[in-house]
Design a protein around this motif. Structure first.
Motif, short mmCIF file in Angstrom:
data_model
loop_
_atom_site.label_atom_id
_atom_site.label_comp_id
_atom_site.label_asym_id
_atom_site.label_seq_id
_atom_site.Cartn_x
_atom_site.Cartn_y
_atom_site.Cartn_z
N THR A 38 20.63 -6.81 71.88
CA THR A 38 21.19 -6.67 70.52
C THR A 38 20.55 -5.46 69.85
OG1 THR A 38 21.56 -9.05 70.32
CG2 THR A 38 21.52 -7.75 68.27
N GLN A 40 20.84 -2.60 66.24
CA GLN A 40 21.48 -2.18 64.98
C GLN A 40 21.79 -0.69 65.04
OE1 GLN A 40 19.85 -3.45 61.14
NE2 GLN A 40 20.15 -1.37 60.34
N ILE A 71 25.92 -1.73 61.47
CA ILE A 71 26.48 -2.80 62.31
C ILE A 71 25.43 -3.31 63.29
CG2 ILE A 71 28.84 -1.93 62.12
CD1 ILE A 71 28.51 -0.67 64.89
N LYS A 74 26.01 -6.31 70.14
CA LYS A 74 25.43 -7.15 71.20
C LYS A 74 26.25 -6.95 72.47
CE LYS A 74 23.99 -11.89 72.20
NZ LYS A 74 23.96 -13.29 71.69
N THR A 104 37.45 -5.55 52.63
CA THR A 104 36.85 -5.93 53.92
C THR A 104 36.77 -4.72 54.84
OG1 THR A 104 37.74 -8.17 53.74
CG2 THR A 104 37.10 -7.43 55.93
N ASN A 119 29.96 -7.18 71.37
CA ASN A 119 30.37 -7.88 70.15
C ASN A 119 29.81 -7.09 68.95
OD1 ASN A 119 31.70 -10.09 71.35
ND2 ASN A 119 29.72 -11.01 71.83
N ILE A 120 30.64 -6.91 67.90
CA ILE A 120 30.24 -6.12 66.74
C ILE A 120 30.20 -7.01 65.50
CG2 ILE A 120 30.79 -4.12 65.28
CD1 ILE A 120 32.47 -3.07 67.65
N THR A 121 29.10 -6.92 64.76
CA THR A 121 28.97 -7.65 63.49
C THR A 121 28.52 -6.67 62.40
OG1 THR A 121 28.29 -9.64 64.68
CG2 THR A 121 27.87 -9.58 62.30
N CYS A 122 29.21 -6.66 61.26
CA CYS A 122 28.80 -5.80 60.13
C CYS A 122 27.68 -6.48 59.35
CB CYS A 122 29.98 -5.56 59.19
SG CYS A 122 31.30 -4.56 59.89
N LYS A 123 26.67 -5.71 58.99
CA LYS A 123 25.62 -6.26 58.14
C LYS A 123 26.19 -6.62 56.77
CE LYS A 123 21.40 -5.30 58.24
NZ LYS A 123 20.06 -4.68 58.03
N ASN A 125 30.05 -6.92 55.37
CA ASN A 125 31.44 -6.81 55.85
C ASN A 125 32.44 -6.47 54.75
OD1 ASN A 125 31.45 -9.20 54.53
ND2 ASN A 125 32.32 -10.42 56.19
#
Length: 412
Positions: A38, A40, A71, A74, A104, A119-123, A125
């Protein structure tokens, strides 16, 4: 041949088992070497789309919190470690803005193969958008000069072309603009000069406002600076009319007492002072304070240098007072005296004289200032009457006269 074949298939079960074990070991080693990780990644630029959903309603928008997003990615180590912000695309659709002006953020990988492995995740969003009314304002363009022209010269005029600029943007931003200027360096100039400058937008406190925050229609301004000779001129002020009876002008104070003007040499040669003689004091009984616009009294072709545009004038008005003075015969000068005659005052040794004028002037007045005199030229022996002459003194009025009798006798 048979022996070779027998050797190949000899212990075939064990050989097959060894192959399976080798494959398992390879898979295990590969997974250990390329494990999940993972990471950032910061600063992914956000693309704002469908902005016309706001601008078509005569509104403008701004993103005060910035236009990038951080973002969390992972995936397999070998894939993740090679990624940067340039490998991702963030989109905020302004047509889907919430009631609280939040939009968004959707982030995706640019490479479809990479997208399958991570996999992408926004800190954060969502991004907050500031929406304001769009306004348009037309403003004057002023020329701002730096340095000094040559000695004996001054700037006669500063002309920007065009002289107006139209700015368009958020109401709060446009309202911050107090002045629009263009800068021109006039160092050592002794003749007219031209320049081309970009407009600068200033706040009330003189700070430069970032022009990227709004739109404007004039990108460059042509400037003409007219430079001409200067001359110092004295200012003189005289009052018009007379104060009310019984009052007089006690004095006139004004500032400045001189000015510097600029113009063609031929025009400057025709003038040495500026006379202002139309300040009316008719029937006044108290001081008059006023301002005078200098430009109203300058000859054609001549203008004032600098910021001095008016003269502050105070005309002091005071009530006249009376004073009695005693004139003795000894203080009266006998003009035209003949050495063969003697002169004797028959009407006494002292005479009363009433004067009228300003208090300060009368308080400082003594008999010798009046220079009282009689003229006996061509008068022979006998008794004669004379009116005593007094010197004219500005601001002093003699309310009565003195008549003296003189006996002229022939000397023995």
């Amino acid at each position: 041949m048979v022996n070779v074949k027998n050797k190949i298939f000899e212990n075939i079960g064990l050989k097959f088992l060894a192959l399976i074990i080798a494959a398992v070991i390879w898979i295990v080693v590969a997974n250990i070497d390329d494990y999940k990780t993972t990471r950032q990644i910061s600063g992914v630029e956000i693309e704002f789309i469908n902005g016309e959903a706001i601008t078509d309603n005569n509104m403008v928008y701004e993103v005060p919190e910035g236009t990038t997003v951080d973002i969390i990615v992972k995936g397999r180590r070998k894939v993740v470690e090679g990624l940067s912000s340039m490998d991702f695309h963030a989109v905020a659709d302004l047509s889907k803005m919430s009631m609280t002006n939040a939009v968004t953020i959707v982030v995706s990988a640019n490479n479809s193969y990479v997208a399958r492995d991570i996999n992408i995740t926004c800190k954060e969003n969502t991004v907050n958008v500031a929406v304001e009314k769009k306004i348009e304002s037309q403003m004057a363009i002023n020329v701002r000069t730096s340095s000094e022209v040559a000695d004996g010269y001054a700037i006669r005029s500063k002309t920007p072309t065009p002289n107006l600029i139209t700015v368009t943007g958020a109401e709060s931003v446009i309202d911050m603009i107090s002045e629009v200027v263009v800068d021109v360096d006039v160092s050592g100039a002794s003749a007219d000069l031209t320049a081309n400058s970009e407009p600068i937008f200033l706040s009330k406190s003189g700070e430069v406002i970032d022009s990227a925050k709004f739109e404007y229609d004039v990108k460059t301004v042509d400037v003409t600076i007219e430079v001409a000779k200067t001359k110092d001129l004295a200012l003189k002020i005289k009052a018009a009319g007379e104060p009310k009876e019984g009052y007089a002008i006690a004095g006139i104070d004004y500032q400045p007492t001189s000015i510097t003007v600029v113009g063609d040499e031929s025009d400057l040669a025709k003038v040495d002072e500026i006379l202002i003689d139309d300040i009316d004091v008719t029937d006044l009984t108290k001081d008059l304070e006023t301002s005078v616009q200098i430009a109203d009294y300058l000859p054609n072709g001549i203008t004032v240098v600098g910021s001095t545009e008016e003269i502050m004038v105070k005309i002091m008005i005071e009530e006249l007072v009376e004073k009695n003075m005693i004139i003795t015969s000894d203080s009266i000068n006998i003009v035209g005296r003949n050495e063969e005659y003697s002169y004797e005052f028959l009407s006494g040794n002292s005479y009363s004289l009433k004067l009228k004028g300003l208090k300060d002037k009368l308080d400082n007045l003594i008999v010798t200032n009046l220079i009282p005199s009689i003229d006996v030229t061509d008068c022979g022996p006998g008794r004669h009457s004379f009116v005593v002459n007094m010197r004219e003194i500005a601001g002093v009025e003699y309310l009565d006269t003195i008549t003296v009798d003189i006996e002229i006798k022939q000397n023995e």
